[in-house]
Motif scaffolding. Structure first.
Motif, PDB file in Angstrom:
ATOM      1  N   ARG B  62      10.183   1.432  22.393  1.00  0.00           N
ATOM      2  CA  ARG B  62       9.617   0.106  22.114  1.00  0.00           C
ATOM      3  C   ARG B  62       8.344   0.167  21.286  1.00  0.00           C
ATOM      4  NH1 ARG B  62      12.457   0.202  26.697  1.00  0.00           N
ATOM      5  NH2 ARG B  62      13.358  -1.712  27.488  1.00  0.00           N
ATOM      6  N   CYS B  63       7.692   1.329  21.304  1.00  0.00           N
ATOM      7  CA  CYS B  63       6.379   1.403  20.651  1.00  0.00           C
ATOM      8  C   CYS B  63       6.429   1.237  19.151  1.00  0.00           C
ATOM      9  CB  CYS B  63       5.704   2.740  20.961  1.00  0.00           C
ATOM     10  SG  CYS B  63       5.024   2.808  22.600  1.00  0.00           S
ATOM     11  N   VAL B  64       7.494   1.731  18.529  1.00  0.00           N
ATOM     12  CA  VAL B  64       7.536   1.679  17.066  1.00  0.00           C
ATOM     13  C   VAL B  64       7.533   0.248  16.556  1.00  0.00           C
ATOM     14  CG1 VAL B  64       8.915   2.180  15.048  1.00  0.00           C
ATOM     15  CG2 VAL B  64       8.673   3.856  16.809  1.00  0.00           C
ATOM     16  N   ASP B  65       8.438  -0.564  17.098  1.00  0.00           N
ATOM     17  CA  ASP B  65       8.486  -1.953  16.634  1.00  0.00           C
ATOM     18  C   ASP B  65       7.195  -2.680  16.950  1.00  0.00           C
ATOM     19  OD1 ASP B  65      11.958  -2.026  17.223  1.00  0.00           O
ATOM     20  OD2 ASP B  65      10.987  -2.476  15.314  1.00  0.00           O
ATOM     21  N   GLU B  66       6.622  -2.362  18.099  1.00  0.00           N
ATOM     22  CA  GLU B  66       5.368  -2.992  18.497  1.00  0.00           C
ATOM     23  C   GLU B  66       4.282  -2.655  17.480  1.00  0.00           C
ATOM     24  OE1 GLU B  66       4.899  -4.461  21.778  1.00  0.00           O
ATOM     25  OE2 GLU B  66       2.892  -5.027  21.125  1.00  0.00           O
ATOM     26  N   LEU B  67       4.207  -1.379  17.115  1.00  0.00           N
ATOM     27  CA  LEU B  67       3.176  -0.962  16.179  1.00  0.00           C
ATOM     28  C   LEU B  67       3.389  -1.597  14.807  1.00  0.00           C
ATOM     29  CD1 LEU B  67       1.454   2.312  16.015  1.00  0.00           C
ATOM     30  CD2 LEU B  67       2.576   1.734  13.941  1.00  0.00           C
ATOM     31  N   LEU B  68       4.636  -1.595  14.350  1.00  0.00           N
ATOM     32  CA  LEU B  68       4.912  -2.174  13.033  1.00  0.00           C
ATOM     33  C   LEU B  68       4.636  -3.673  13.032  1.00  0.00           C
ATOM     34  CD1 LEU B  68       8.174  -0.284  12.105  1.00  0.00           C
ATOM     35  CD2 LEU B  68       5.923   0.019  11.119  1.00  0.00           C
ATOM     36  N   ALA B  69       5.035  -4.341  14.109  1.00  0.00           N
ATOM     37  CA  ALA B  69       4.838  -5.786  14.164  1.00  0.00           C
ATOM     38  C   ALA B  69       3.354  -6.126  14.205  1.00  0.00           C
ATOM     39  CB  ALA B  69       5.530  -6.350  15.399  1.00  0.00           C
ATOM     40  N   LYS B  70       2.610  -5.404  15.049  1.00  0.00           N
ATOM     41  CA  LYS B  70       1.178  -5.689  15.159  1.00  0.00           C
ATOM     42  C   LYS B  70       0.474  -5.438  13.839  1.00  0.00           C
ATOM     43  CE  LYS B  70      -0.003  -7.045  19.286  1.00  0.00           C
ATOM     44  NZ  LYS B  70       1.340  -7.216  19.700  1.00  0.00           N
ATOM     45  N   SER B  71       0.906  -4.423  13.105  1.00  0.00           N
ATOM     46  CA  SER B  71       0.202  -4.174  11.861  1.00  0.00           C
ATOM     47  C   SER B  71       0.554  -5.216  10.814  1.00  0.00           C
ATOM     48  CB  SER B  71       0.439  -2.762  11.358  1.00  0.00           C
ATOM     49  OG  SER B  71       1.789  -2.481  11.316  1.00  0.00           O
ATOM     50  N   GLU B  72       1.786  -5.745  10.847  1.00  0.00           N
ATOM     51  CA  GLU B  72       2.127  -6.844   9.929  1.00  0.00           C
ATOM     52  C   GLU B  72       1.269  -8.049  10.221  1.00  0.00           C
ATOM     53  OE1 GLU B  72       4.265  -7.247   7.497  1.00  0.00           O
ATOM     54  OE2 GLU B  72       5.213  -5.292   7.614  1.00  0.00           O
ATOM     55  N   VAL B  73       1.155  -8.360  11.499  1.00  0.00           N
ATOM     56  CA  VAL B  73       0.385  -9.542  11.893  1.00  0.00           C
ATOM     57  C   VAL B  73      -1.071  -9.412  11.460  1.00  0.00           C
ATOM     58  CG1 VAL B  73      -0.545 -10.686  13.930  1.00  0.00           C
ATOM     59  CG2 VAL B  73       1.866 -10.205  13.801  1.00  0.00           C
ATOM     60  N   ASN B  74      -1.596  -8.171  11.496  1.00  0.00           N
ATOM     61  CA  ASN B  74      -2.991  -7.979  11.129  1.00  0.00           C
ATOM     62  C   ASN B  74      -3.171  -7.668   9.661  1.00  0.00           C
ATOM     63  OD1 ASN B  74      -4.432  -8.298  13.604  1.00  0.00           O
ATOM     64  ND2 ASN B  74      -3.238  -6.576  14.333  1.00  0.00           N
ATOM     65  N   GLY B  75      -2.095  -7.782   8.907  1.00  0.00           N
ATOM     66  CA  GLY B  75      -2.205  -7.579   7.474  1.00  0.00           C
ATOM     67  C   GLY B  75      -2.391  -6.135   7.071  1.00  0.00           C
ATOM     68  N   ILE B  76      -2.033  -5.210   7.952  1.00  0.00           N
ATOM     69  CA  ILE B  76      -2.186  -3.790   7.595  1.00  0.00           C
ATOM     70  C   ILE B  76      -0.823  -3.286   7.164  1.00  0.00           C
ATOM     71  CG2 ILE B  76      -2.687  -1.516   8.574  1.00  0.00           C
ATOM     72  CD1 ILE B  76      -4.512  -2.956  10.526  1.00  0.00           C
ATOM     73  N   ASN B  77      -0.792  -2.591   6.061  1.00  0.00           N
ATOM     74  CA  ASN B  77       0.493  -2.100   5.613  1.00  0.00           C
ATOM     75  C   ASN B  77       0.640  -0.629   5.966  1.00  0.00           C
ATOM     76  OD1 ASN B  77       2.926  -1.815   4.195  1.00  0.00           O
ATOM     77  ND2 ASN B  77       1.801  -1.046   2.423  1.00  0.00           N
ATOM     78  N   ILE B  78       1.639  -0.318   6.764  1.00  0.00           N
ATOM     79  CA  ILE B  78       1.875   1.103   7.057  1.00  0.00           C
ATOM     80  C   ILE B  78       3.073   1.514   6.212  1.00  0.00           C
ATOM     81  CG2 ILE B  78       2.436   2.768   8.845  1.00  0.00           C
ATOM     82  CD1 ILE B  78       1.106   1.072  10.821  1.00  0.00           C
ATOM     83  N   PRO B  79       2.847   2.253   5.154  1.00  0.00           N
ATOM     84  CA  PRO B  79       3.958   2.599   4.284  1.00  0.00           C
ATOM     85  C   PRO B  79       4.823   3.686   4.919  1.00  0.00           C
ATOM     86  CG  PRO B  79       1.964   3.645   3.522  1.00  0.00           C
ATOM     87  CD  PRO B  79       1.577   2.848   4.719  1.00  0.00           C
ATOM     88  N   MET B  80       5.985   3.869   4.343  1.00  0.00           N
ATOM     89  CA  MET B  80       6.882   4.906   4.850  1.00  0.00           C
ATOM     90  C   MET B  80       6.223   6.265   4.667  1.00  0.00           C
ATOM     91  SD  MET B  80      10.694   4.944   3.751  1.00  0.00           S
ATOM     92  CE  MET B  80      11.911   5.345   4.872  1.00  0.00           C
ATOM     93  N   CYS B  81       6.300   7.098   5.685  1.00  0.00           N
ATOM     94  CA  CYS B  81       5.635   8.391   5.610  1.00  0.00           C
ATOM     95  C   CYS B  81       6.433   9.327   4.720  1.00  0.00           C
ATOM     96  CB  CYS B  81       5.544   9.000   7.013  1.00  0.00           C
ATOM     97  SG  CYS B  81       4.540   8.026   8.108  1.00  0.00           S
ATOM     98  N   ARG B  82       5.755   9.968   3.796  1.00  0.00           N
ATOM     99  CA  ARG B  82       6.496  10.816   2.870  1.00  0.00           C
ATOM    100  C   ARG B  82       6.598  12.256   3.339  1.00  0.00           C
ATOM    101  NH1 ARG B  82       3.453   9.155  -2.366  1.00  0.00           N
ATOM    102  NH2 ARG B  82       1.871   8.948  -0.773  1.00  0.00           N
TER     103      ARG B  82
END
Lengths: 200, 203
Positions: B62-82
């Motif tokens: 559950r943590c991944v979606d939570e982290l991605l969603a929270k960062s979208e809401v806060n306007g932070i972009n977490i790009p795909m890790c290369r």
């Protein structure tokens, strides 16, 4: 400004959730069901959804290859003469697709806003929309954006209802479809979509 | 270098915006969970470790979606890790900071593995493992084998599974056993193929 339908796919292409909102979309589904000439054992509506996934999947590969290195490679919307599909994909593989009528802009910084549908299909991906934010005077804070709505649906409704549900076991698989049915996801989604200013 | 500064800043911003719970409540609840599991499995330490990892796995999923969603809401972009280094940085700087508020460092990075160092662990702030007395000999459970914070290993494994990385995670150094830092070693077993499912394959 009409929302036709919404589809949610997992990373393997399984249809997790689909709902038609406008009378046009509902009529089209009914038509497909009645006159479907698909092979025995498969449902024409599912086939159609799979086609949508296939299209999104292939286009994403294409966009990935065309986008310059280090830029954001995401497919934002696909526009044809009759409707626009807004898409949003998360890093966890979840894909959202929202079908609306042509006068709904995709997101705040899209250049192609409400600019009359062309006869040919038009794709927007994020690397092609240069920073032309706020150029159109018709945009104000109440203008609705398709992709932003999808982002909101993901962050606020999907995570709150589905991910936090005790039945959630991961982001793909049959169990997930059951899990979604057991939460209040559909209800929350319905109330969100009907509350959007551009819903009819 | 600015990339890692961004990641650290993202972690701090997300931590500031998450609802918080009392650390003591958290630590004591976890402690009572461990006691319950010990009771359920009759003090079989290796089984307890396995169960903790399994619990962590459900949380991690559950943590991944939570982290991605929270960062979208806060306007932070977490790009795909290369590469693996970016993945490790995101887990350490954003994940651990956002969910637990602790500092976590990455080290010993190779192509297929990395280590996470936790200097402070909110789960074991009140904990000390019982010591083995000499006359008990082999009759009591070997407390040194108990991986008290094994839940973290499960969380990391579950989370990375959602983004197509199959990993194996284990605790190599633990403050409760006398080491100075907690070290979690993460080994990448396999990068799962990303593709459409069977329905979409052409015949």
């Amino acid at each position: 400004m009409v929302v036709h339908s919404i589809n949610i796919f997992d990373k393997k292409g399984k249809i997790l959730f689909t709902k038609a909102y406008s009378p046009v979309a509902i009529k089209q589904e009914r038509y497909l069901l009645e006159s479907g000439t698909a092979e025995p054992g498969s449902d024409p509506v599912t086939e159609q959804k799979k086609l949508i996934f296939g299209m999104l999947f292939s286009l994403r590969e294409l966009v990935g290859n065309l986008t310059p290195e280090h830029s954001n490679k995401s497919l934002q919307s696909i526009q044809t003469a009759s409707a626009t599909v807004h898409t949003y994909e998360t890093l966890s593989g979840l894909r959202f697709a929202l079908y609306t009528s042509n006068d709904v802009p995709t997101c705040k910084f899209s250049e192609r806003t409400a600019a009359g549908a062309a006869d040919t299909p038009m794709l927007t991906s994020s690397s092609t929309t240069a920073g032309g934010g706020g150029t159109s005077s018709a945009l104000d804070s109440t203008t609705a954006f398709g992709r932003d709505a999808l982002v909101h649906i993901y962050s606020n409704i999907w995570v709150e209802c589905v991910v936090r549900s005790p039945m959630y076991v991961g982001n793909s698989g049959d169990a997930l479809v059951e899990c979604i049915k057991s939460t209040s996801f559909e209800k929350e989604l319905d109330s969100y979509i009907s509350s959007l200013s551009w819903f009819q | 270098m600015s990339k890692s500064a961004n990641i650290a800043a993202a972690g701090h911003a997300l931590w500031a915006n998450t609802p918080k719970v009392n650390t003591e409540l958290f630590a004591l609840t976890y402690g009572s969970l461990i006691t319950e599991i010990l009771r359920d499995y009759d003090q079989d330490i290796s089984e307890v470790n396995v169960q903790l990892e399994r619990i962590g796995h459900s949380i991690g999923v559950r943590c991944v979606d939570e982290l991605l969603a929270k960062s979208e809401v806060n306007g932070i972009n977490i790009p795909m890790c290369r590469d693996l280094r970016e993945t490790a940085e995101v887990i350490a700087k954003i994940g651990f900071r956002m969910f637990l508020g602790v500092n976590c460092d990455v080290g010993k990075l190779t192509d297929k593995s990395f280590s996470l160092y936790l200097s402070e662990n909110p789960l074991n702030i009140f904990v000390e493992l019982p010591s083995m007395s000499e006359d008990e000999g082999g009759s009591g459970p070997d407390w040194n084998q108990l991986k008290y914070s094994n839940i973290y290993c499960g969380v990391i494994r579950g989370a990375l599974e959602q983004v197509n990385l199959k990993v194996e995670c284990s605790f190599v150094r633990d403050v409760l056993r006398g080491d100075e830092v907690n070290e979690i070693r993460v080994n990448v077993k396999e990068v799962l193929a990303e593709g459409a499912g069977e329905d979409y394959h052409e015949e």
